[in-house]
Design an enzyme around this catalytic site. Sequence first.
Site, PDB file in Angstrom:
ATOM      1  CE  LYS A  47      33.602  45.854  47.025  1.00  0.00           C
ATOM      2  NZ  LYS A  47      34.781  45.237  47.614  1.00  0.00           N
ATOM      3  CG  ASN A  48      37.114  48.049  46.340  1.00  0.00           C
ATOM      4  OD1 ASN A  48      36.402  47.515  47.202  1.00  0.00           O
ATOM      5  ND2 ASN A  48      37.489  47.416  45.252  1.00  0.00           N
ATOM      6  CB  CYS A  85      38.098  35.160  48.938  1.00  0.00           C
ATOM      7  SG  CYS A  85      38.811  35.994  47.533  1.00  0.00           S
ATOM      8  NE  ARG A 143      42.308  38.972  47.456  1.00  0.00           N
ATOM      9  CZ  ARG A 143      41.102  39.543  47.535  1.00  0.00           C
ATOM     10  NH1 ARG A 143      40.030  38.807  47.470  1.00  0.00           N
ATOM     11  NH2 ARG A 143      40.983  40.849  47.717  1.00  0.00           N
ATOM     12  CG  ASP A 189      38.012  44.806  41.343  1.00  0.00           C
ATOM     13  OD1 ASP A 189      38.140  45.661  42.218  1.00  0.00           O
ATOM     14  OD2 ASP A 189      38.514  43.664  41.429  1.00  0.00           O
ATOM     15  NE  ARG A 246      31.481  40.539  50.262  1.00  0.00           N
ATOM     16  CZ  ARG A 246      32.728  40.107  50.132  1.00  0.00           C
ATOM     17  NH1 ARG A 246      32.968  38.932  49.597  1.00  0.00           N
ATOM     18  NH2 ARG A 246      33.742  40.849  50.518  1.00  0.00           N
TER      19      ARG A 246
HETATM   20  C1  EPZ Z   1      41.902  45.289  46.450  1.00  0.00           C
HETATM   21  O1  EPZ Z   1      42.137  44.002  47.009  1.00  0.00           O
HETATM   22  C2  EPZ Z   1      40.427  45.367  46.146  1.00  0.00           C
HETATM   23  N1  EPZ Z   1      39.652  45.256  47.387  1.00  0.00           N
HETATM   24  C3  EPZ Z   1      40.047  44.243  45.180  1.00  0.00           C
HETATM   25  O2  EPZ Z   1      38.657  44.385  44.878  1.00  0.00           O
HETATM   26  C4  EPZ Z   1      40.846  44.433  43.893  1.00  0.00           C
HETATM   27  O3  EPZ Z   1      40.548  43.386  42.992  1.00  0.00           O
HETATM   28  C5  EPZ Z   1      42.342  44.428  44.227  1.00  0.00           C
HETATM   29  O4  EPZ Z   1      42.628  45.442  45.214  1.00  0.00           O
HETATM   30  C6  EPZ Z   1      43.197  44.712  42.993  1.00  0.00           C
HETATM   31  O5  EPZ Z   1      42.851  45.947  42.453  1.00  0.00           O
HETATM   32  C7  EPZ Z   1      39.432  46.377  48.120  1.00  0.00           C
HETATM   33  O6  EPZ Z   1      39.880  47.460  47.786  1.00  0.00           O
HETATM   34  C8  EPZ Z   1      38.600  46.216  49.355  1.00  0.00           C
HETATM   35  P1  EPZ Z   1      45.966  43.559  46.080  1.00  0.00           P
HETATM   36  P2  EPZ Z   1      43.592  43.649  47.651  1.00  0.00           P
HETATM   37  O7  EPZ Z   1      46.697  43.563  47.369  1.00  0.00           O
HETATM   38  O8  EPZ Z   1      44.163  44.853  48.274  1.00  0.00           O
HETATM   39  C9  EPZ Z   1      49.019  39.955  45.806  1.00  0.00           C
HETATM   40  C10 EPZ Z   1      36.451  43.691  44.654  1.00  0.00           C
HETATM   41  O9  EPZ Z   1      35.909  42.922  43.860  1.00  0.00           O
HETATM   42  N2  EPZ Z   1      49.416  40.280  47.189  1.00  0.00           N
HETATM   43  O10 EPZ Z   1      46.081  44.764  45.185  1.00  0.00           O
HETATM   44  O11 EPZ Z   1      43.421  42.436  48.482  1.00  0.00           O
HETATM   45  C11 EPZ Z   1      47.606  39.422  45.689  1.00  0.00           C
HETATM   46  O12 EPZ Z   1      47.569  38.035  45.917  1.00  0.00           O
HETATM   47  C12 EPZ Z   1      37.776  43.315  45.266  1.00  0.00           C
HETATM   48  O13 EPZ Z   1      35.995  44.813  45.008  1.00  0.00           O
HETATM   49  C13 EPZ Z   1      50.494  39.607  47.764  1.00  0.00           C
HETATM   50  O14 EPZ Z   1      51.092  38.730  47.139  1.00  0.00           O
HETATM   51  O15 EPZ Z   1      44.416  43.276  46.348  1.00  0.00           O
HETATM   52  C14 EPZ Z   1      47.239  39.770  44.267  1.00  0.00           C
HETATM   53  O16 EPZ Z   1      47.781  38.776  43.400  1.00  0.00           O
HETATM   54  C15 EPZ Z   1      38.244  41.949  44.816  1.00  0.00           C
HETATM   55  N3  EPZ Z   1      50.866  39.932  49.026  1.00  0.00           N
HETATM   56  C16 EPZ Z   1      47.984  41.082  43.998  1.00  0.00           C
HETATM   57  O17 EPZ Z   1      48.991  41.161  45.023  1.00  0.00           O
HETATM   58  C17 EPZ Z   1      50.228  40.899  49.754  1.00  0.00           C
HETATM   59  O18 EPZ Z   1      50.622  41.163  50.901  1.00  0.00           O
HETATM   60  C18 EPZ Z   1      47.124  42.319  44.093  1.00  0.00           C
HETATM   61  O19 EPZ Z   1      46.366  42.233  45.264  1.00  0.00           O
HETATM   62  C19 EPZ Z   1      49.133  41.584  49.156  1.00  0.00           C
HETATM   63  C20 EPZ Z   1      48.752  41.259  47.877  1.00  0.00           C
END
Ligand code: EPZ
Length: 430
Positions: free
Chosen positions: A22-23, A126, A131, A316, A408
């Site tokens: 998915k990701n 969410c 996020r 995840d 999802r």
């Molecule tokens: C991706 O989300 C995945 N989603 C998530 O999978 C996954 O848990 C996550 O990466 C971590 O591996 C998809 O790929 C569609 P991040 P993403 O940016 O990109 C902080 C699932 O269940 N952050 O790596 O949104 C954030 O708050 C989903 O399939 C900022 O502070 O995650 C978090 O604490 C859930 N500022 C950390 O970084 C930003 O601009 C990592 O988030 C962006 C992120």
Amino acid sequence: MDRIRIRGGNKLSGVIDISGAKNAALPLMIVPLLTPETVTLHNVPRLVDAQRLQRILQNHGVDITTAGKRVGQLSAAGETLKISAKTITDTTAPYELVSKMRASFWVLGPLIARMGEAKVSLPGGCAIGTRPVDMHIQAFEKLGAECVIEQGYVLAKAKGGLKGGHISFAKVSVGATHAAVMAAVLAKGDTTIENAAMEPEITDVAECLVKMGAKIEGIGTRTLNITGVTSLHGTEHTVVADRIEAGTYAMAVGMAGGDVTLRGARADTLDDVILTMRRAGLDVTSTNEGMRIKRNGTGILPVDVTTDPYPGFPTDLQAQFMGLMTMAKGKSHIRETIFENRFMHVQELVRLGADIHLHGDMAEVRGVAKLTGADVMATDLRASVSLVIAALAAEGETMLHRVYHLDRGFEDLEGKLSAVGADVSRIAGA
Ligand code: EPZ
């Protein structure tokens, strides 16, 4: 709303086909916005999120056709999508679409890179956390875009196009890395991205971009060097196997017992998870078909886990692993370092008889000898499947409510589990 009924106690044996990730599929469906030519994606999982993203892309004028299965093709093979963003008719991604599928926020980079402007709704938080997308915006600004936030939208402009720059992320972010890469490949000049995410899905997208003519060095490492090109061409690409789905079913076998082959699973994308599962007493072997998981007789052993960006233990799979630890022979400690609220599954696992105590970002799981089926509620995508894992070993019947969370991210979960002997069925909701 649909519910899923699980009657615990059956061991699992046979073959589960692992779907495309998915990701990886979601960002790969966005990549075609960068070229007027057609990008053909194979092995796209049949998931609600993928269907929602198609709707959002069509809103921008993207043409998407779904090719059926070829004769003799594996039944589990995902869909083939032909995605053509010949012309982009609208550079706005509206709240009512983005709020339903937050990864659609990632259209921002390609829209700025290709069209020089974009108006994309902030995705909002969410169940698992706020996020934020501040690092996405910082990346675009480092590439010369002007970004302002107005009434819940990001308005971005880069008249004259983006320019290469130096991006150094304060923390590892999958989404922000995708954003920076998708913008930099068409920027004028060179871009360096430091502290980049290294998830296999990042690698899969980068490899697809290179096939489209992008110039990216350092794929699979923390530092990416990109030389912008003036245009990209179409290509064909097969979505990488879903390591989170594979890890999920491996833990299901660990919980229920049995012997299952995960066909198509990529063990090389699950190193830390495999080590952890072996320490928990699972027999995990890599085969030419994928991965084989056995739990014969010996109990589940307690293992401490801390989630980390790849190549560490994936957030995840945290909920799923906690499900497995609820019946371990002893106490385990699970720390969640990526998201601030990713323990929603704890209270539901406790309803099944688990003994779990929360201390800030750490859950202490005291293994119990027995779980008992109950009504439980899915709260978010991965939490929902941790309840399925626990229910497979619980005595009696478990009814999982709000199954739309599960749909999802897991293609035909009840079909895949039933095929290997689980007593799992979907009860169509009112
Ligand atoms: C991706 O989300 C995945 N989603 C998530 O999978 C996954 O848990 C996550 O990466 C971590 O591996 C998809 O790929 C569609 P991040 P993403 O940016 O990109 C902080 C699932 O269940 N952050 O790596 O949104 C954030 O708050 C989903 O399939 C900022 O502070 O995650 C978090 O604490 C859930 N500022 C950390 O970084 C930003 O601009 C990592 O988030 C962006 C992120």
